[in-house]
Structure formats: structure tokens, C-alpha cells
Design a protein around this motif. Structure first.
Motif, PDB file in Angstrom:
ATOM      1  N   GLU A 139      64.076 -20.173 -14.075  1.00 47.67           N
ATOM      2  CA  GLU A 139      64.677 -19.409 -15.152  1.00 47.67           C
ATOM      3  C   GLU A 139      66.196 -19.603 -15.130  1.00 47.67           C
ATOM      4  OE1 GLU A 139      63.280 -17.147 -17.516  1.00 47.67           O
ATOM      5  OE2 GLU A 139      61.451 -18.208 -16.989  1.00 47.67           O
ATOM      6  N   THR A 140      66.763 -19.937 -16.272  1.00 47.83           N
ATOM      7  CA  THR A 140      68.207 -20.106 -16.354  1.00 47.83           C
ATOM      8  C   THR A 140      68.872 -18.751 -16.537  1.00 47.83           C
ATOM      9  OG1 THR A 140      68.266 -20.308 -18.765  1.00 47.83           O
ATOM     10  CG2 THR A 140      67.821 -22.309 -17.516  1.00 47.83           C
ATOM     11  N   ALA A 141      70.188 -18.727 -16.360  1.00 46.11           N
ATOM     12  CA  ALA A 141      70.920 -17.462 -16.463  1.00 46.11           C
ATOM     13  C   ALA A 141      70.870 -16.888 -17.867  1.00 46.11           C
ATOM     14  CB  ALA A 141      72.379 -17.677 -16.045  1.00 46.11           C
ATOM     15  N   LEU A 142      70.610 -17.728 -18.871  1.00 46.51           N
ATOM     16  CA  LEU A 142      70.594 -17.252 -20.246  1.00 46.51           C
ATOM     17  C   LEU A 142      69.187 -16.962 -20.758  1.00 46.51           C
ATOM     18  CD1 LEU A 142      73.280 -19.566 -21.882  1.00 46.51           C
ATOM     19  CD2 LEU A 142      73.504 -17.174 -21.238  1.00 46.51           C
ATOM     20  N   THR A 143      68.174 -17.276 -19.974  1.00 49.02           N
ATOM     21  CA  THR A 143      66.807 -17.061 -20.428  1.00 49.02           C
ATOM     22  C   THR A 143      66.474 -15.574 -20.394  1.00 49.02           C
ATOM     23  OG1 THR A 143      66.098 -19.217 -19.620  1.00 49.02           O
ATOM     24  CG2 THR A 143      64.386 -17.591 -20.017  1.00 49.02           C
ATOM     25  N   VAL A 144      66.034 -15.047 -21.539  1.00 47.25           N
ATOM     26  CA  VAL A 144      65.739 -13.625 -21.655  1.00 47.25           C
ATOM     27  C   VAL A 144      64.337 -13.442 -22.205  1.00 47.25           C
ATOM     28  CG1 VAL A 144      66.389 -11.466 -22.776  1.00 47.25           C
ATOM     29  CG2 VAL A 144      68.156 -13.032 -21.994  1.00 47.25           C
ATOM     30  N   ASP A 145      63.552 -12.618 -21.536  1.00 47.68           N
ATOM     31  CA  ASP A 145      62.228 -12.248 -22.032  1.00 47.68           C
ATOM     32  C   ASP A 145      62.431 -11.150 -23.070  1.00 47.68           C
ATOM     33  OD1 ASP A 145      59.674 -11.271 -22.484  1.00 47.68           O
ATOM     34  OD2 ASP A 145      59.048 -11.563 -20.411  1.00 47.68           O
ATOM     35  N   THR A 146      62.056 -11.422 -24.306  1.00 47.11           N
ATOM     36  CA  THR A 146      62.329 -10.485 -25.394  1.00 47.11           C
ATOM     37  C   THR A 146      61.258  -9.413 -25.552  1.00 47.11           C
ATOM     38  OG1 THR A 146      61.247 -11.977 -26.986  1.00 47.11           O
ATOM     39  CG2 THR A 146      63.637 -12.195 -26.692  1.00 47.11           C
ATOM     40  N   GLU A 147      60.244  -9.405 -24.698  1.00 39.08           N
ATOM     41  CA  GLU A 147      59.174  -8.429 -24.862  1.00 39.08           C
ATOM     42  C   GLU A 147      58.885  -7.628 -23.603  1.00 39.08           C
ATOM     43  OE1 GLU A 147      55.682 -10.178 -26.495  1.00 39.08           O
ATOM     44  OE2 GLU A 147      56.664 -10.959 -28.280  1.00 39.08           O
ATOM     45  N   THR A 148      58.613  -8.311 -22.492  1.00 39.09           N
ATOM     46  CA  THR A 148      58.136  -7.629 -21.287  1.00 39.09           C
ATOM     47  C   THR A 148      59.044  -6.509 -20.794  1.00 39.09           C
ATOM     48  OG1 THR A 148      56.983  -9.661 -20.605  1.00 39.09           O
ATOM     49  CG2 THR A 148      57.342  -7.962 -18.924  1.00 39.09           C
ATOM     50  N   PRO A 149      60.378  -6.708 -20.677  1.00 36.20           N
ATOM     51  CA  PRO A 149      61.227  -5.613 -20.168  1.00 36.20           C
ATOM     52  C   PRO A 149      61.141  -4.357 -21.019  1.00 36.20           C
ATOM     53  CG  PRO A 149      62.434  -7.685 -20.190  1.00 36.20           C
ATOM     54  CD  PRO A 149      61.174  -7.920 -20.948  1.00 36.20           C
ATOM     55  N   TYR A 150      60.991  -4.528 -22.320  1.00 32.57           N
ATOM     56  CA  TYR A 150      60.939  -3.369 -23.212  1.00 32.57           C
ATOM     57  C   TYR A 150      59.584  -2.672 -23.131  1.00 32.57           C
ATOM     58  CZ  TYR A 150      65.114  -5.707 -24.719  1.00 32.57           C
ATOM     59  OH  TYR A 150      66.344  -6.313 -24.717  1.00 32.57           O
ATOM     60  N   GLU A 151      58.544  -3.456 -22.928  1.00 30.29           N
ATOM     61  CA  GLU A 151      57.226  -2.854 -22.737  1.00 30.29           C
ATOM     62  C   GLU A 151      57.201  -2.029 -21.453  1.00 30.29           C
ATOM     63  OE1 GLU A 151      54.507  -6.086 -22.773  1.00 30.29           O
ATOM     64  OE2 GLU A 151      54.747  -6.520 -24.922  1.00 30.29           O
TER      65      GLU A 151
END
Length: 434
Positions: free
Chosen positions: A302-314
Motif C-alpha cells: 500500500e502506498t502512502a496515498l492509497t485510501v480505502d474509501t469504504e472499509t474505514p467508514y463502515e
């Protein structure tokens, strides 16, 4: 706070108003003023919550601290006057996001917004009662490791996203007008950030490249897939394994005289280049694959800019629902993706953005750069109590999509039939337990 029994809450977020030079243009300001004027005359027991990133304070680099309020007031006087008028009829609550986190850092902002009937809440999140249930509101950047403010309210807090926006985004606003077309200011609409290099390549090819060079490259790029196949079958012919495809192609093109000869010459050049690329690409593929496996083995893929747009919010929503069972809805923004998802016994609601959205579409043939279709999905989320629970619905604010103004004919032709058709989520209800 509005009363719980007949409360109606409107939620918008990610307006991103303000920024250096070309970023000063708030493309949806007219629609926002129209929405605020409607709320100024509503007879509902309503509250408007602006759930983060109302203003692009990170992108304003010419002034510091509370002086940015003066900048906003000078640049958008009609917005503040309309906020004052609307705030006389309904409550307006402003929650800081990451781009305007400075609102939580200076108490002076509270007094200054209050003069325009806007209640600035400097907390990370707020809760509102609707019927017998409650709604949790937060901008969402605290679930994003690149934009999380570890020391909330510290004016010198600088997550990774801060440096990206103060240097890259604001610089894009300063340089945008120098291009052949004023497109670089749309950098704010590129999400996730990993798409930035591809977006820049796309805009360079279709907008900035010398037209003669571009049109000279188009035949090669369009015919690359065919040429790659012909390169393989040419190799089979040279090896005396299978000569029929090449012989058939030559015979077919001979029927068209000079036109066929010219096309054969173009194909021959393409085949030579494609064959070379195929030969080079085979070892590169295995090298790239081995590098990826090695990186994964060390756990740093995972790069420093890669963001999971769903799991953290779930996960955050599940925690809120578990800690406060009366909570029916977890409402956030930040990712610019309007959505409604059922999480356990509640709803996870994203309010989208009032910025332009860009939708990537690959070409129907060849290896031309992808095209990024622009669209607007302006909306306000309406949350209200019903007899059986709490309802969520998106109210559309109409704004024409700028496809014909911002996409060249070439871009539209190479993606013919692949135009996006973004739609807002359907109405949803969290039913009360019986």
C-alpha cells in the motif's frame, strides 16, 4: 437545535469554496445560492448542516489564520448575505472538515460566522435527534490516515493531505490559466489521488499536445491492438508455422490500390513497433510481477496515498451504532462519492460533493489514454422522521454536465457508448424496532 419530533435536517458537504487564483471560481455558487434561498422560505422545522470542507482554506496560501475569513467575505459577499438571510429562518450549523480544519483552530471564526447566522461547531462530530432516533455527523477525514488531524484544533496540524493541497492543488490553481485550455483547476475533482498521473497524461494528450503530433500518433495508437496480433502472426510466418493471416491481409488490401498500399505501410510500421514492444514487454511483465510479490512479502504494497474509501467508514459506523444503539444514521462526506449503505441496523450515508466529478472511461479500441468525463451530482441529503423510522433521500440540484464544453470530439469518439450515467442513491428508511 431543532425539536426532535418534527425535525428535518438538510445536509451538504464538500463545497470547497475558495482557493488561489483559478480555484477562486466556485462553479456551483449559483446553484448553492438558489438552494439557500429556498430554505430561507421553507416552513419546515429545519436545520442545515454543512458537514465539512465548506471552504478550501488549505488552498488559500496568500493569507494566514482568521484573515482567510476576510478573503472569503470579499470574494463571495453574496454567499454570506444569503447565509444571513437563510439563517434568519432556519438554523445553519457548520462543521469543520480537513480543508477547513482551521475553523476549529481559532475561536474568532465562531464570532465572525455568528454575524451571518451560522453556528460554527468546532468539534470533530455532532449528533442530532430525529424522531426517536439520532444521527451522527462527521466530515469523515478522521477515518482517512492521509488527512486525519491528530491534534484537533491545532492550527499547525499538517497531515499529508495538507502538503498535497497547499503545494499541488493551490499551485494548479495558479498555473491553470497558462494552459491551452483552463483545465488544471479541476485537480480538486481528481479522486482518489492515485489517478492524478493518468489524468495529467490524459489532459496532456487531448488538450496540451501539439495537434499535429497528436493526430500523427492517433492511427498508431488506435491500431496497436491489431498490430500486436499481426506482429505475432508475422513471427509465425517467418518461422514457417502459419502464413495464412499475413497472405490474406496482403491480398485484401491489394484490392484498394494506393489506399490499400498506404494502409499496408501504416500497418507495417505499427507491426514493427508493436512487435518490439511485445518482445520488450514480456520480460518487463515478469520483472514487474516479481517486484510486486517481493513488496507484498514485506507488507509495504500500500502506498502512502492509497485510501480505502469504504472499509474505514463502515468500521466507524459499526462502532457508533454499537456504542449508541439509538443512532440510526452515520452521515459523512470527504470522499465525494454519494452513497447509502446498510450497516448492521443503520445506514451509512455519504453526502457527495458540490465540486465537479470526473469519471474515468477507457477507449473502445487501441491504447489511447483514458478519458475523464465531467459531471455534476449536486444534492442535499434530507433526513426526517416518519411514522415507522427515519428516512433519507437525496434532493437533486440541477446543473448541466459540461461534457461538450470540456471534452474534445476525439475524446467523445474514442469512448463512444461508454459515457457515464451517474445516479444519486434511492430513498432509504431505517425502521424503528417494533
Amino acid at each position: 437545535m431543532v425539536a426532535a419530533d418534527d425535525a428535518v435536517i438538510y445536509v451538504i458537504s464538500d463545497l470547497h469554496i475558495g482557493g488561489d487564483e483559478q480555484l477562486e471560481e466556485a462553479e456551483s455558487l449559483e446553484e448553492l445560492l438558489g438552494f439557500l434561498k429556498r430554505l430561507a422560505t421553507t416552513d419546515e422545522n429545519a436545520e442545515l448542516i454543512i458537514n465539512g470542507d465548506a471552504f478550501g482554506l488549505w488552498e488559500i496560501t496568500s493569507v494566514e489564520g482568521p484573515e482567510k475569513f476576510d478573503y472569503l467575505l470579499r470574494r463571495y459577499p453574496e454567499l454570506f448575505e444569503q447565509l444571513r438571510a437563510t439563517g434568519e429562518n432556519i438554523q445553519i450549523t457548520l462543521v469543520p472538515g480537513n480543508h477547513d480544519h482551521e475553523l476549529a483552530a481559532y475561536d474568532e471564526y465562531i464570532e465572525r460566522f455568528a454575524k451571518y447566522n451560522v453556528t460554527l461547531v468546532q468539534d470533530e462530530s455532532i449528533t442530532r435527534s430525529v424522531g426517536t432516533r439520532s444521527v451522527h455527523f462527521e466530515h469523515g477525514h478522521q477515518q482517512d490516515p492521509n488527512n486525519r488531524i491528530e491534534d484537533w484544533g491545532n492550527p499547525y496540524a499538517t497531515p499529508l493531505g495538507y502538503f498535497y493541497n497547499t503545494h499541488v492543488t493551490s499551485q494548479a490553481g495558479q498555473l491553470s490559466e497558462r494552459g491551452r485550455y483552463n483545465w488544471l483547476k479541476d485537480v480538486q475533482a481528481v479522486t482518489p489521488t492515485e489517478r492524478m498521473p493518468v489524468w495529467l497524461l490524459s489532459k496532456y494528450f487531448y488538450r496540451e499536445m501539439n495537434p499535429l503530433l497528436r493526430y500523427a500518433l492517433v492511427p498508431f495508437l488506435l491500431l496497436f491492438n491489431i498490430s500486436a496480433v499481426l506482429a505475432v502472426v508475422t513471427g509465425l510466418q517467418l518461422a514457417d508455422i502459419w502464413s495464412f493471416p499475413v497472405m490474406w491481409t496482403v491480398a485484401f488490401l491489394d484490392q484498394f490500390g494506393r489506399v490499400g498500399t498506404a494502409l499496408w505501410f501504416v500497418l507495417a510500421v505499427n507491426v514493427a513497433v508493436a512487435g518490439l514492444l511485445v518482445l520488450v514487454g514480456i520480460p518487463l511483465y515478469f520483472i514487474r510481477r516479481d517486484v510486486r510479490i517481493t513488496i507484498q512479502r514485506f507488507g509495504i504494497f500500500e502506498t502512502a496515498l492509497t485510501v480505502d474509501t469504504e472499509t474505514p467508514y463502515e468500521e466507524a459506523a459499526r462502532e457508533v451504532f454499537a456504542d449508541r444503539p439509538e443512532t440510526a444514521i452515520f452521515c459523512y462526506g470527504h470522499t465525494h462519492r454519494p452513497s447509502v449503505r446498510e450497516i448492521d441496523e443503520g445506514l451509512l450515508v455519504n453526502t457527495g460533493t458540490w465540486l465537479k466529478r470526473l469519471h474515468r472511461r477507457d477507449g473502445i479500441i487501441g491504447i489511447l489514454p483514458p478519458v475523464f468525463y465531467p459531471s455534476y451530482q449536486l444534492s442535499a441529503v434530507r433526513i426526517a422522521a416518519e411514522s415507522n423510522g427515519v428516512a433519507v433521500e437525496y434532493e437533486t440540484i440541477e446543473k448541466p454536465n459540461p461534457i461538450r464544453d470540456e471534452l474534445t470530439l476525439t475524446e467523445r469518439l474514442v469512448t463512444l457508448g461508454r459515457e457515464p450515467n451517474p445516479e444519486l442513491p434511492d430513498r432509504a428508511v431505517v425502521e424503528d424496532e417494533t
